[in-house]
Design an enzyme around this catalytic site. Structure first.
Site, PDB file in Angstrom:
ATOM      1  N   CYS A   1      13.359  10.729   7.263  1.00 24.64           N
ATOM      2  CA  CYS A   1      13.323  10.495   8.747  1.00 24.64           C
ATOM      3  C   CYS A   1      14.998  10.502   9.177  1.00 24.64           C
ATOM      4  CB  CYS A   1      12.703   9.149   8.802  1.00 24.64           C
ATOM      5  SG  CYS A   1      13.232   7.927   7.510  1.00 24.64           S
TER       6      CYS A   1
ATOM      7  N   GLU B   1       9.898   1.349  10.521  1.00 23.27           N
ATOM      8  CA  GLU B   1      10.818   2.152  10.207  1.00 23.27           C
ATOM      9  C   GLU B   1      10.128   3.555  10.537  1.00 23.27           C
ATOM     10  OE1 GLU B   1      13.974   1.820   9.704  1.00 23.27           O
ATOM     11  OE2 GLU B   1      14.185  -0.181   8.781  1.00 23.27           O
TER      12      GLU B   1
ATOM     13  N   LYS C   1       0.720  -1.262  -0.055  1.00 25.63           N
ATOM     14  CA  LYS C   1       0.049   0.104  -0.005  1.00 25.63           C
ATOM     15  C   LYS C   1       0.965   1.237   0.216  1.00 25.63           C
ATOM     16  CE  LYS C   1      -1.589   2.995   3.071  1.00 25.63           C
ATOM     17  NZ  LYS C   1      -1.597   4.078   2.115  1.00 25.63           N
TER      18      LYS C   1
ATOM     19  N   GLU D   1      10.348  15.803  15.197  1.00 22.06           N
ATOM     20  CA  GLU D   1      11.034  16.039  13.820  1.00 22.06           C
ATOM     21  C   GLU D   1      10.073  17.148  13.233  1.00 22.06           C
ATOM     22  OE1 GLU D   1      10.017  12.263  12.201  1.00 22.06           O
ATOM     23  OE2 GLU D   1      11.986  12.339  11.071  1.00 22.06           O
TER      24      GLU D   1
HETATM   25  P1  ADP Z   1       3.694  10.435   6.850  1.00 26.74           P
HETATM   26  O1  ADP Z   1       3.722  11.403   7.920  1.00 26.74           O
HETATM   27  O2  ADP Z   1       5.059   9.895   6.379  1.00 26.74           O
HETATM   28  O3  ADP Z   1       2.580  10.660   5.870  1.00 26.74           O
HETATM   29  P2  ADP Z   1       1.890   8.285   7.744  1.00 26.74           P
HETATM   30  O4  ADP Z   1       2.588   7.543   8.976  1.00 26.74           O
HETATM   31  O5  ADP Z   1       0.658   9.073   8.046  1.00 26.74           O
HETATM   32  O6  ADP Z   1       3.407   9.093   7.564  1.00 26.74           O
HETATM   33  O7  ADP Z   1       1.920   7.602   6.587  1.00 26.74           O
HETATM   34  C1  ADP Z   1       2.783   6.531   6.011  1.00 26.74           C
HETATM   35  C2  ADP Z   1       1.853   5.519   5.446  1.00 26.74           C
HETATM   36  O8  ADP Z   1       0.927   4.932   6.413  1.00 26.74           O
HETATM   37  C3  ADP Z   1       1.311   5.930   4.126  1.00 26.74           C
HETATM   38  O9  ADP Z   1       0.946   4.928   3.135  1.00 26.74           O
HETATM   39  C4  ADP Z   1      -0.160   6.170   4.801  1.00 26.74           C
HETATM   40  O10 ADP Z   1      -1.305   6.228   3.729  1.00 26.74           O
HETATM   41  C5  ADP Z   1      -0.363   5.013   5.672  1.00 26.74           C
HETATM   42  N1  ADP Z   1      -1.329   5.177   6.673  1.00 26.74           N
HETATM   43  C6  ADP Z   1      -1.744   6.171   7.405  1.00 26.74           C
HETATM   44  N2  ADP Z   1      -2.849   5.763   8.442  1.00 26.74           N
HETATM   45  C7  ADP Z   1      -2.932   4.257   8.436  1.00 26.74           C
HETATM   46  C8  ADP Z   1      -3.666   3.795   9.320  1.00 26.74           C
HETATM   47  N3  ADP Z   1      -4.414   3.900  10.092  1.00 26.74           N
HETATM   48  N4  ADP Z   1      -3.439   2.302   8.751  1.00 26.74           N
HETATM   49  C9  ADP Z   1      -2.658   2.001   7.929  1.00 26.74           C
HETATM   50  N5  ADP Z   1      -1.914   2.682   7.120  1.00 26.74           N
HETATM   51  C10 ADP Z   1      -2.001   4.075   7.442  1.00 26.74           C
END
Ligand code: ADP
Length: 485
Positions: free
Chosen positions: A291, A257, A182, A388
């Site tokens: 990161c 990570e 995903k 961060e």
């Molecule tokens: P960033 O700040 O790098 O956008 P996120 O953790 O929000 O960090 O996003 C990283 C990935 O996690 C993306 O692919 C995002 O769509 C996914 N993501 C965000 N929320 C969820 C969730 N509740 N469950 C699974 N994946 C998620």
């Protein structure tokens, strides 16, 4: 520019399930925007739990055939995928710059870096050895096999649209696992183009599936499935914790990570040119959106003024602009929320006594462009120190002694990358060993490579990616005891 991608056959907007490009089952789409211009690049399928369940089923049934191939056969398919990525590096880099914003030079760098994981793990696939253990009873033979964990759910962020995928999918496929990826909703196009090349390379239908759309729904479908045996995630600490908790129910293997809060320590005895160059690179790569970006630049008193003025001069040479322009070294931030976070951190710092030495505001180009910024006299009560910033802001923090620097550096829940600049060999050992971090750069600001283990300690994550250690995350050990021999 999108025409070039289309002409190369690499504009994919549907999900990939069981080797088929498919729309969301309810026909829903989401737009992918160019952060530099606001232009809509494409509308991609917005999927949810139903599509994810089908992708998991496909990965699960393909696992039995893919894992039974010889290592050599899997290796050949991966190597072909690597060759195709390299053959299309210009188009992939262009697509990445369009949807993510990073300068073309950095995008090309990421394509090479991202491809390197596929090449490396194509080679490593053939070197997954088991063990024979000397038995404790003479009529027994004790063996250890390494076997793939099974179906892997891989969730990836937008800041490295290709490399964060290949760093997971490369070792997973090499071991014989199958994958449901995903990608981030902000940068699905690079992921889909790479998946297209994987199909062309002969990675079988179902071994690599891609779904995107409703992140929590897709995430929950992956977590709830008993067929998904492993979750590998790169992204925010908050989401990582949720995924770890959500994996408990089905006791999945987990690699994470997560966020960093990288200290970059410049000692009095540093070579100032090396320190300026290294901290500039560590801070401003991808406009501060990685990161491992230097988040806190700790500078020893004796060199503070000299370092600050040389560093500011170097920051002034950074060119902000659309990543498609040759001269650009700083692209836009990913979205408006990212700029607002930077503004919040700057306001917090100045209200507590820090001084903006350079930049400190939105760039005249508008959109999500932000001026490369240097903030002086930052202290450990400010957001710039504690969290961060994920933007082009370099906080300078003065310190007196080595002991104090180590204490400040470790005064955080994060523990991914750290950097130190010193000409003293004993100090470089002492400090490297005292830093509670997973990676340390000594007199070097850019240290990631496919051949070395990448990962964090404390709340920066679990497990390592890349290198010979990176395959272990996708393997289970099986002990076989042969008795009455
Ligand atoms: P960033 O700040 O790098 O956008 P996120 O953790 O929000 O960090 O996003 C990283 C990935 O996690 C993306 O692919 C995002 O769509 C996914 N993501 C965000 N929320 C969820 C969730 N509740 N469950 C699974 N994946 C998620």
């Amino acid at each position: 520019a999108m025409e070039k991608i289309r002409a190369a056959g690499l504009l994919r907007t549907q999900g990939l399930i069981a080797g088929q490009w498919v729309d969301a089952y309810d026909g829903k789409t989401i737009e992918v925007q160019n952060p530099a211009t606001g232009e809509v690049l494409a509308s991609v399928s917005c999927m949810g739990s139903r599509e994810t369940s089908d992708a998991i089923a496909s990965a699960h049934s393909t696992f039995y055939s893919w894992s039974k191939l010889t290592a050599n056969e899997r290796s050949k398919a991966l190597r072909k995928w690597y060759d195709l990525i390299i053959a299309h590096k210009e188009e992939l880099a262009l697509l990445m710059t369009l949807e993510q914003g990073k300068p073309m030079k950095e995008a090309l760098g990421e394509v090479n870096y991202g491809a390197s994981f596929i090449e490396y793990f194509a080679e490593e696939a053939k070197r997954i050895y088991g063990d024979i253990i000397p038995p404790t009873l003479s009529d027994r033979r004790l063996l250890v096999l390494k076997q793939p964990v099974g179906v892997v759910g891989a969730i990836t962020p937008w800041n490295f649209p290709l490399a964060m995928i290949t760093r997971k999918v490369g070792p997973a496929l090499a071991c014989g696992c199958t994958v449901v990826v995903k990608p981030s909703e902000f940068t699905p196009l690079t992921a889909l183009a790479a998946a297209d090349l994987a199909l062309q390379a002969g990675i079988p239908a179902g071994a690599l599936n891609v779904v995107m759309g409703n992140a929590p729904e897709i995430g929950d479908a992956l977590l709830q499935s008993t067929q998904v045996r492993k979750i590998t995630f790169t992204g925010s600490t908050a989401v990582g914790k949720k995924l770890m908790a959500g994996s408990a129910d089905t006791v999945k293997k987990v690699s994470l990570e997560l966020g960093g809060n990288a200290p970059c320590i410049v000692f009095d005895d540093a070579d100032i040119d090396v320190a300026v160059k290294g901290s500039l690179a560590a801070k401003f790569r991808n406009s501060g959106q990685t990161c491992v970006c230097a988040n806190r630049i700790l500078v020893q008193e004796g060199i503070y003024e000299k370092f600050a003025s040389a560093f500011i001069k170097a920051v002034q040479s950074l060119q902000v602009g659309n990543g498609l322009e040759e001269s650009t070294s700083q692209g836009p931030l990913i979205n408006e929320a990212a700029v607002q976070k930077v503004e919040k951190f700057i306001n917090d710092a100045t209200s507590k006594g820090a001084n903006v030495m350079l930049g400190g505001k939105r760039h005249s180009l508008g959109m999500t462009f932000y001026e490369p910024t240097v903030v002086g006299n930052v202290s450990n009560d400010m957001l710039l120190f504690r969290e961060e910033v994920f933007g082009p802001v370099a906080p300078l923090i003065p310190f007196k002694t080595e002991e104090e620097a180590i204490h400040l550096a470790n005064d955080t829940n994060a523990g991914l990358a750290a950097y130190i600049f010193t000409r003293s060999i004993p100090r470089s050992w002492r400090v490297s060993e005292s830093l509670e971090y997973g990676l340390v750069g000594v007199n070097e600001g850019i240290i990631s490579t496919e051949v070395a283990p990448f990962g964090g300690v404390k709340q920066s994550g679990l497990g390592r990616e890349g290198s010979k250690y990176g395959v272990d995350e996708y393997l289970e050990l099986k002990y076989i005891c042969m008795g009455n021999m």
